[in-house]
Design an enzyme around this catalytic site. Structure first.
Site, PDB file in Angstrom:
ATOM      1  NE  ARG A 141     -30.260  70.907 -21.600  1.00 53.38           N
ATOM      2  CZ  ARG A 141     -30.197  72.078 -22.210  1.00 53.38           C
ATOM      3  NH1 ARG A 141     -30.335  72.167 -23.505  1.00 53.38           N
ATOM      4  NH2 ARG A 141     -30.002  73.177 -21.515  1.00 53.38           N
ATOM      5  CE1 TYR A 186     -24.592  81.291  -9.844  1.00 53.29           C
ATOM      6  CE2 TYR A 186     -26.002  83.108 -10.521  1.00 53.29           C
ATOM      7  CZ  TYR A 186     -25.011  82.181 -10.812  1.00 53.29           C
ATOM      8  OH  TYR A 186     -24.436  82.161 -12.060  1.00 53.29           O
ATOM      9  N   PRO A 187     -29.999  82.412  -6.680  1.00 56.79           N
ATOM     10  CG  PRO A 187     -31.305  83.537  -5.075  1.00 56.79           C
ATOM     11  CD  PRO A 187     -29.981  82.839  -5.260  1.00 56.79           C
ATOM     12  CG  MET A 188     -30.649  84.574 -12.169  1.00 60.50           C
ATOM     13  SD  MET A 188     -29.339  84.612 -13.444  1.00 60.50           S
ATOM     14  CE  MET A 188     -29.589  86.230 -14.184  1.00 60.50           C
TER      15      MET A 188
HETATM   16  O1  76R Z   1     -30.973  75.793 -23.072  1.00 61.17           O
HETATM   17  C1  76R Z   1     -29.780  75.887 -23.416  1.00 61.17           C
HETATM   18  O2  76R Z   1     -28.816  75.367 -22.850  1.00 61.17           O
HETATM   19  C2  76R Z   1     -29.517  76.772 -24.585  1.00 61.17           C
HETATM   20  C3  76R Z   1     -28.820  78.003 -24.243  1.00 61.17           C
HETATM   21  C4  76R Z   1     -29.128  78.614 -22.873  1.00 61.17           C
HETATM   22  C5  76R Z   1     -30.315  79.218 -22.414  1.00 61.17           C
HETATM   23  C6  76R Z   1     -31.636  79.410 -23.158  1.00 61.17           C
HETATM   24  C7  76R Z   1     -28.184  78.656 -21.765  1.00 61.17           C
HETATM   25  C8  76R Z   1     -26.901  78.107 -21.807  1.00 61.17           C
HETATM   26  N1  76R Z   1     -28.761  79.314 -20.717  1.00 61.17           N
HETATM   27  C9  76R Z   1     -30.067  79.654 -21.064  1.00 61.17           C
HETATM   28  C10 76R Z   1     -30.999  80.315 -20.268  1.00 61.17           C
HETATM   29 MN1  76R Z   1     -27.831  79.881 -18.998  1.00 61.17          MN
HETATM   30  N2  76R Z   1     -26.926  80.388 -17.253  1.00 61.17           N
HETATM   31  C11 76R Z   1     -27.360  81.367 -16.389  1.00 61.17           C
HETATM   32  C12 76R Z   1     -26.317  81.640 -15.452  1.00 61.17           C
HETATM   33  O3  76R Z   1     -24.177  84.257 -13.596  1.00 61.17           O
HETATM   34  C13 76R Z   1     -24.760  84.692 -14.631  1.00 61.17           C
HETATM   35  O4  76R Z   1     -24.300  85.654 -15.295  1.00 61.17           O
HETATM   36  C14 76R Z   1     -26.047  84.052 -15.094  1.00 61.17           C
HETATM   37  C15 76R Z   1     -26.363  82.735 -14.407  1.00 61.17           C
HETATM   38  C16 76R Z   1     -25.267  80.789 -15.734  1.00 61.17           C
HETATM   39  C17 76R Z   1     -23.948  80.689 -15.006  1.00 61.17           C
HETATM   40  C18 76R Z   1     -25.667  80.004 -16.886  1.00 61.17           C
HETATM   41  C19 76R Z   1     -24.879  79.031 -17.496  1.00 61.17           C
HETATM   42  N3  76R Z   1     -29.503  80.913 -18.408  1.00 61.17           N
HETATM   43  C20 76R Z   1     -30.714  80.896 -19.045  1.00 61.17           C
HETATM   44  C21 76R Z   1     -31.677  81.655 -18.240  1.00 61.17           C
HETATM   45  C22 76R Z   1     -33.150  81.876 -18.564  1.00 61.17           C
HETATM   46  C23 76R Z   1     -33.241  83.242 -19.176  1.00 61.17           C
HETATM   47  C24 76R Z   1     -34.578  83.624 -19.747  1.00 61.17           C
HETATM   48  O5  76R Z   1     -35.389  82.759 -20.092  1.00 61.17           O
HETATM   49  O6  76R Z   1     -34.785  84.862 -19.878  1.00 61.17           O
HETATM   50  C25 76R Z   1     -30.981  82.130 -17.142  1.00 61.17           C
HETATM   51  C26 76R Z   1     -31.530  82.958 -16.002  1.00 61.17           C
HETATM   52  C27 76R Z   1     -29.623  81.667 -17.269  1.00 61.17           C
HETATM   53  C28 76R Z   1     -28.603  81.979 -16.389  1.00 61.17           C
HETATM   54  N4  76R Z   1     -26.202  78.788 -19.572  1.00 61.17           N
HETATM   55  C29 76R Z   1     -26.021  78.076 -20.741  1.00 61.17           C
HETATM   56  C30 76R Z   1     -25.112  78.494 -18.745  1.00 61.17           C
HETATM   57  C31 76R Z   1     -24.252  77.560 -19.439  1.00 61.17           C
HETATM   58  C32 76R Z   1     -22.976  76.971 -18.830  1.00 61.17           C
HETATM   59  C33 76R Z   1     -24.817  77.312 -20.664  1.00 61.17           C
HETATM   60  C34 76R Z   1     -24.277  76.416 -21.783  1.00 61.17           C
HETATM   61  C35 76R Z   1     -24.912  75.066 -21.677  1.00 61.17           C
HETATM   62  C36 76R Z   1     -24.415  74.133 -22.742  1.00 61.17           C
HETATM   63  O7  76R Z   1     -24.442  74.508 -23.911  1.00 61.17           O
HETATM   64  O8  76R Z   1     -24.000  73.041 -22.344  1.00 61.17           O
END
Ligand code: 76R
Length: 248
Positions: free
Chosen positions: A130, A144-146
């Site tokens: 990954r 998109y950035p966030m």
């Molecule tokens: O690493 C992992 O997959 C475990 C769970 C997980 C983490 C730690 C995870 C799962 N994400 C993580 C971290 Mn995410 N993610 C986003 C967005 O549009 C929005 O509201 C937010 C944009 C989407 C669409 C998305 C999708 N994720 C993060 C972080 C870092 C945060 C931090 O460290 O503070 C961000 C900014 C972020 C944002 N996330 C998932 C997804 C999806 C689809 C999953 C499930 C993945 C899976 O289980 O296959």
């Protein structure tokens, strides 16, 4: 102060967004256009060799709307190689017919919020894959950035670790519902670019992008703490379709 979460970091990432100057492209001779197309295809062939050797990956998409016509997403083990890939395109003949409307520099990031005590995720082959992902060749892309909010009572960076862990767990549960439909790549960009993370979603069905982003808006972490930049959406551009895409 709140405790920082540990991150695992992988390949460096560039999102390179280009608008094509169709007027200048049309005005160019057939010979110039042919040469530029062939050169661009051979650049993509080089990237494919790197992708197959698993020492980098890339995605090329045609974008919809005024923000860009083309997006190249490049992953490389070092910033140096990332820069080389960018320069190779910039020096190509096609680049002279484009303007860069946006770019984003980051690194593939996995945080340890959802790691259980005693687990050592760095060592797992799943984690390694990954951190150095082979980007899927799925039909659609969304980038998109966030940021995470840092305002008044809604400050992500002053929340205790346990609370952030709870919120991220809820987030991951929503994400999991889209397993097989969406592949997400989260890259971190603190110190590298103007936002804190970039989100890249790959989908077979464009509507799944909208459904996931919509559903996540209701997760507490996105509702309270999510701040978003511009959204870019596009369709895959296979190398063999480049001549059709550029045909005028
Ligand atoms: O690493 C992992 O997959 C475990 C769970 C997980 C983490 C730690 C995870 C799962 N994400 C993580 C971290 Mn995410 N993610 C986003 C967005 O549009 C929005 O509201 C937010 C944009 C989407 C669409 C998305 C999708 N994720 C993060 C972080 C870092 C945060 C931090 O460290 O503070 C961000 C900014 C972020 C944002 N996330 C998932 C997804 C999806 C689809 C999953 C499930 C993945 C899976 O289980 O296959």
């Amino acid at each position: 102060m709140a405790e920082a979460v540990e991150t695992m970091d992988g390949w460096y990432c560039l999102h390179d967004l280009r608008r094509i100057n169709w007027g200048a492209w049309k005005a160019a001779s057939n010979q110039t256009r042919e040469a530029a197309m062939t050169e661009f295809q051979s650049l993509i062939s080089n990237w494919e060799t790197i992708d197959e050797a698993k020492i980098g990956s890339h995605a090329v998409y045609t974008m919809i709307g005024h923000k860009a016509d083309l997006m190249m997403m490049i992953l490389r083990p070092t910033m140096k190689e990332l820069n080389e890939a960018e320069l190779a395109f910039n020096k190509s003949a096609l680049a002279a017919f484009t303007t860069q409307t946006y770019s984003y520099v980051s690194v593939v990031e996995l945080s340890k919020y959802t790691v259980k005590e005693g687990e050592n995720p760095e060592e797992s082959p799943g984690t390694q894959a990954r951190l150095r992902p082979r980007l899927p060749k799925w039909e659609h892309i969304c980038f998109y950035p966030m940021d995470k909010r840092r305002k008044g009572d809604e400050n992500w960076y002053t929340l205790p670790m346990e609370e952030r862990r709870r919120l991220m767990y809820e987030h991951s549960m929503t994400g999991r519902k889209y397993a097989g439909k969406i592949r997400q790549i989260i890259t971190g960009s603190m110190g590298f670019d103007d936002w804190e993370w970039s989100v890249t979603l790959f989908a077979k069905d464009a509507l799944d992008i909208k459904k996931l982003v919509y559903e996540m808006r209701f997760d507490e972490v996105s509702a309270k703490y999510g701040e978003f930049g511009a959204f870019y959406v596009g369709n895959i551009l296979p190398k063999d379709d480049v001549p059709v895409f550029l045909h005028v």
